[in-house]
Scaffold this motif. Structure first.
Motif, PDB file in Angstrom:
ATOM      1  N   SER A   1       0.675  -1.362   0.289  1.00 15.80           N
ATOM      2  CA  SER A   1       0.242  -0.187   0.308  1.00 15.80           C
ATOM      3  C   SER A   1       0.849   1.401   0.430  1.00 15.80           C
ATOM      4  O   SER A   1       2.157   1.561   0.186  1.00 15.80           O
ATOM      5  CB  SER A   1      -0.923   0.229   0.717  1.00 15.80           C
ATOM      6  N   GLY A   2       0.145   2.689   0.080  1.00 14.00           N
ATOM      7  CA  GLY A   2       0.482   4.406   0.180  1.00 14.00           C
ATOM      8  C   GLY A   2       1.164   3.807   1.246  1.00 14.00           C
ATOM      9  O   GLY A   2       2.183   4.489   1.418  1.00 14.00           O
ATOM     10  N   THR A   3       0.352   3.744   1.633  1.00 14.39           N
ATOM     11  CA  THR A   3       0.003   4.029   3.126  1.00 14.39           C
ATOM     12  C   THR A   3       2.038   3.109   3.881  1.00 14.39           C
ATOM     13  O   THR A   3       3.146   4.090   4.638  1.00 14.39           O
ATOM     14  CB  THR A   3      -0.690   3.716   4.532  1.00 14.39           C
ATOM     15  N   MET A   4       2.113   2.029   3.587  1.00 14.06           N
ATOM     16  CA  MET A   4       3.131   1.604   3.964  1.00 14.06           C
ATOM     17  C   MET A   4       3.974   1.596   3.055  1.00 14.06           C
ATOM     18  O   MET A   4       5.717   2.400   3.673  1.00 14.06           O
ATOM     19  CB  MET A   4       3.295  -0.316   3.955  1.00 14.06           C
TER      20      MET A   4
ATOM     21  N   HIS B   1      -1.586  16.818  -4.863  1.00 15.25           N
ATOM     22  CA  HIS B   1      -2.409  17.094  -3.635  1.00 15.25           C
ATOM     23  C   HIS B   1      -3.113  16.593  -3.564  1.00 15.25           C
ATOM     24  O   HIS B   1      -4.221  17.463  -3.718  1.00 15.25           O
ATOM     25  CB  HIS B   1      -1.431  18.561  -2.777  1.00 15.25           C
ATOM     26  N   ASN B   2      -3.842  15.565  -2.914  1.00 14.64           N
ATOM     27  CA  ASN B   2      -5.138  14.764  -2.580  1.00 14.64           C
ATOM     28  C   ASN B   2      -6.209  16.162  -1.172  1.00 14.64           C
ATOM     29  O   ASN B   2      -6.940  16.492  -2.707  1.00 14.64           O
ATOM     30  CB  ASN B   2      -5.083  13.763  -1.689  1.00 14.64           C
ATOM     31  N   ARG B   3      -5.863  16.683  -0.483  1.00 15.45           N
ATOM     32  CA  ARG B   3      -6.737  16.795   0.217  1.00 15.45           C
ATOM     33  C   ARG B   3      -7.338  18.853   0.079  1.00 15.45           C
ATOM     34  O   ARG B   3      -8.009  19.543  -0.091  1.00 15.45           O
ATOM     35  CB  ARG B   3      -6.808  17.014   1.624  1.00 15.45           C
TER      36      ARG B   3
ATOM     37  N   CYS C   1       9.201  12.591  -1.489  1.00 17.05           N
ATOM     38  CA  CYS C   1       7.203  12.946  -2.493  1.00 17.05           C
ATOM     39  C   CYS C   1       6.419  11.690  -2.166  1.00 17.05           C
ATOM     40  O   CYS C   1       6.840  10.519  -2.698  1.00 17.05           O
ATOM     41  CB  CYS C   1       7.800  13.464  -3.553  1.00 17.05           C
ATOM     42  N   ASP C   2       6.053  12.085  -1.694  1.00 23.01           N
ATOM     43  CA  ASP C   2       3.643  11.381  -1.494  1.00 23.01           C
ATOM     44  C   ASP C   2       3.553  11.768  -2.661  1.00 23.01           C
ATOM     45  O   ASP C   2       3.059  12.587  -3.359  1.00 23.01           O
ATOM     46  CB  ASP C   2       3.053  11.704   0.051  1.00 23.01           C
ATOM     47  N   GLY C   3       4.077  10.158  -3.850  1.00 22.46           N
ATOM     48  CA  GLY C   3       3.815  11.132  -4.856  1.00 22.46           C
ATOM     49  C   GLY C   3       2.797  10.031  -5.589  1.00 22.46           C
ATOM     50  O   GLY C   3       2.166   8.996  -6.570  1.00 22.46           O
ATOM     51  N   ALA C   4       1.489   9.619  -4.760  1.00 23.76           N
ATOM     52  CA  ALA C   4       0.426   8.789  -4.971  1.00 23.76           C
ATOM     53  C   ALA C   4       0.080   9.244  -6.792  1.00 23.76           C
ATOM     54  O   ALA C   4      -0.463   7.761  -7.882  1.00 23.76           O
ATOM     55  CB  ALA C   4      -0.798   7.982  -3.709  1.00 23.76           C
ATOM     56  N   ARG C   5      -0.025  10.179  -7.242  1.00 23.05           N
ATOM     57  CA  ARG C   5      -0.589  10.458  -7.564  1.00 23.05           C
ATOM     58  C   ARG C   5       0.367  11.298  -8.787  1.00 23.05           C
ATOM     59  O   ARG C   5       0.390  12.437  -9.587  1.00 23.05           O
ATOM     60  CB  ARG C   5      -2.056  11.592  -7.577  1.00 23.05           C
ATOM     61  N   ILE C   6       1.534  10.712  -8.333  1.00 22.77           N
ATOM     62  CA  ILE C   6       2.409  11.829  -9.282  1.00 22.77           C
ATOM     63  C   ILE C   6       1.875  12.143 -10.794  1.00 22.77           C
ATOM     64  O   ILE C   6       3.150  12.171 -11.618  1.00 22.77           O
ATOM     65  CB  ILE C   6       4.014  11.617  -9.470  1.00 22.77           C
TER      66      ILE C   6
ATOM     67  N   SER D   1      -2.148   2.234  -8.031  1.00 18.53           N
ATOM     68  CA  SER D   1      -3.690   1.645  -7.567  1.00 18.53           C
ATOM     69  C   SER D   1      -4.783   2.692  -7.715  1.00 18.53           C
ATOM     70  O   SER D   1      -5.757   2.682  -7.164  1.00 18.53           O
ATOM     71  CB  SER D   1      -4.062   0.456  -6.521  1.00 18.53           C
ATOM     72  N   LYS D   2      -4.107   3.741  -7.789  1.00 17.69           N
ATOM     73  CA  LYS D   2      -4.836   4.842  -7.777  1.00 17.69           C
ATOM     74  C   LYS D   2      -5.801   5.174  -9.675  1.00 17.69           C
ATOM     75  O   LYS D   2      -6.173   4.216 -10.315  1.00 17.69           O
ATOM     76  CB  LYS D   2      -4.031   6.260  -6.920  1.00 17.69           C
ATOM     77  N   GLY D   3      -5.138   5.978  -9.866  1.00 12.41           N
ATOM     78  CA  GLY D   3      -5.828   6.702 -11.026  1.00 12.41           C
ATOM     79  C   GLY D   3      -5.047   5.146 -12.239  1.00 12.41           C
ATOM     80  O   GLY D   3      -5.629   5.141 -12.993  1.00 12.41           O
TER      81      GLY D   3
HETATM   82  C1  LIG Z   1      -4.474   6.881  -1.104  1.00 15.06           C
HETATM   83  C2  LIG Z   1      -2.636   7.298  -1.243  1.00 15.06           C
HETATM   84  C3  LIG Z   1      -1.640   7.174  -0.062  1.00 15.06           C
HETATM   85  C4  LIG Z   1      -2.097   5.892  -0.444  1.00 15.06           C
HETATM   86  O1  LIG Z   1      -2.921   5.270   0.157  1.00 15.06           O
HETATM   87  P1  LIG Z   1      -3.040   4.008   0.282  1.00 15.06           P
HETATM   88  O2  LIG Z   1      -4.529   3.631   0.967  1.00 15.06           O
HETATM   89  O3  LIG Z   1      -2.399   3.387   1.900  1.00 15.06           O
HETATM   90  O4  LIG Z   1      -3.004   2.653  -0.732  1.00 15.06           O
HETATM   91  C5  LIG Z   1      -0.673   8.020  -0.076  1.00 15.06           C
HETATM   92  N1  LIG Z   1      -0.227   9.100  -0.234  1.00 15.06           N
HETATM   93  C6  LIG Z   1      -1.662  10.059  -0.814  1.00 15.06           C
HETATM   94  C7  LIG Z   1      -2.180  11.604  -1.169  1.00 15.06           C
HETATM   95  C8  LIG Z   1      -3.005   9.654  -1.225  1.00 15.06           C
HETATM   96  O5  LIG Z   1      -3.979   9.663  -2.294  1.00 15.06           O
END
Ligand SMILES: *Cc1c(COP(=O)(O)O)cnc(C)c1O
Length: 343
Positions: free
Chosen positions: A61-64, A142-144, A171-176, A202-204
């Motif tokens: 996961s992105g969290t890990m 930036h998600n939020r 960099c938290d590049g979940a959506r880089i 597993s996002k976009g």
């Molecule tokens: C989704 C996301 C993550 C990772 O989330 P997981 O659900 O743990 O995969 C990390 N950072 C951002 C900005 C996200 O949107």
């Protein structure tokens, strides 16, 4: 309840396509705890190459991925600086504190309008009472902050600040990928700016599972041990890596379509005063219902009656996310119906 015609709750809702499933079924696999899965090696080498780094490590996961990178950068009891609305402090179940022992200090949430000098002024050296700053984390997109894209010059200024101070830049590049498509900045240019990155498949991009940590060979070797300690050692994970490779090879350019659809929705909703389309750069459309006749939960319930699912992030805040499992018909339906539910 009406049948669901379009689901905007998250871009994590996508299901693997038939072609992606075929790639998974054909994947060559081995035991990844023994570091013997060829498809995982291919994915990790591919992602390291995209960002111009030595190595990468797959994580469930992105969290890990984020938390491993932060634990490596910040010794227990020392400090991470980040945006007040960063995923690493607001959406990871307190992992930085609970698992990493990381002390966090945040700057007022700014998203793309981040002023690098604000961050520079926050950095603290070791002292009698102060916790020394060891790392800075930024989120791209930036998600939020509505999928905001931090401009390249801002990131370059932060890089200079981090280097001067001897502080790690993550960099938290979940959506880089979305930032790369929106601004045309090469992934390797982003890669060069950061000591570590986490990126999400597993996002976009539409893969079912997985993120990667990207960095130096030495850092990634240490990350592999931490991942095992956290229970993230996987066996024939090449099945998942095949989905990730398929996603990276096929689904990046099409993010432009998600961005265009997000803008189209924002333009349809703009006359209701809940969103400024100029601020919509990627696939996230936040709706501020402060001046609207309905609140978030009421709006979401009314949308659901019309077959449209949205996320409620606050009493007056709703979020729409576009992704590859939506259709032109679903988007057109939402663009027509959602504005009528606001008054
Ligand atoms: C989704 C996301 C993550 C990772 O989330 P997981 O659900 O743990 O995969 C990390 N950072 C951002 C900005 C996200 O949107």
């Amino acid at each position: 309840m009406a049948d669901v015609r379009v689901d905007f709750r998250s871009d994590t809702l996508t299901r693997p396509s038939p072609a992606m499933r075929a790639a998974m079924a054909d994947a060559e696999v081995g035991d990844d705890v023994f570091d013997e899965d060829p498809t995982l090696h291919e994915l990790q080498d591919h992602v390291a190459g995209l960002f111009g780094h030595e190595a990468a490590l797959f994580a469930p996961s992105g969290t890990m991925a984020n938390q491993i990178a932060l634990q490596l950068a910040v010794p227990r009891g020392e400090e991470l600086l980040c945006d007040a609305a960063a995923h690493v402090v607001t959406d990871e179940i307190g992992a930085a504190a609970a698992i990493g022992g990381v002390s966090t200090r945040t700057w007022p949430s700014a998203g793309a309008d981040l002023d690098p000098s604000v961050v520079a002024d926050m950095i603290r050296p070791d002292g009698f009472v102060a916790v020394p700053t060891r790392a800075i984390a930024v989120e791209q997109t930036h998600n939020r902050q509505g999928g905001a894209v931090i401009p390249l010059p801002t990131l370059q200024a932060l890089r200079a600040t981090a280097t001067d101070a001897g502080v790690h830049l993550h960099c938290d590049g979940a959506r880089i990928w979305h930032a790369h498509v929106a601004d045309g900045v090469p992934l390797s240019t982003y890669g060069r700016l950061f000591d570590s990155l986490s990126v999400c498949l597993s996002k976009g991009l539409g893969a079912p599972v997985g993120s990667l940590i990207v960095g130096s060979a030495e850092r990634i070797a240490a990350a592999r041990k931490l991942r095992k300690r956290m229970g993230g050692g996987m066996r024939q994970a090449g099945i998942l890596a095949a989905a990730g490779l398929y996603a990276l090879r096929n689904n990046i350019p099409r993010l432009a379509e998600d961005h265009a659809r997000a803008r189209l929705l924002a333009e349809a909703l703009a006359p209701s005063g809940v969103v400024d389309p100029q601020r919509i750069r990627t696939n996230i459309v936040p709706l501020d219902l402060t001046g609207a006749a309905v609140d978030g939960p009421a709006f979401a319930a009314a949308a659901r009656e019309q077959g449209i699912l949205v996320s409620v992030l606050g009493r007056r805040l709703v979020r729409l996310v576009t992704h590859l499992d939506q259709t032109d018909d679903g988007i057109a339906h939402a663009a027509k119906v959602l504005p009528t539910l606001l008054h």
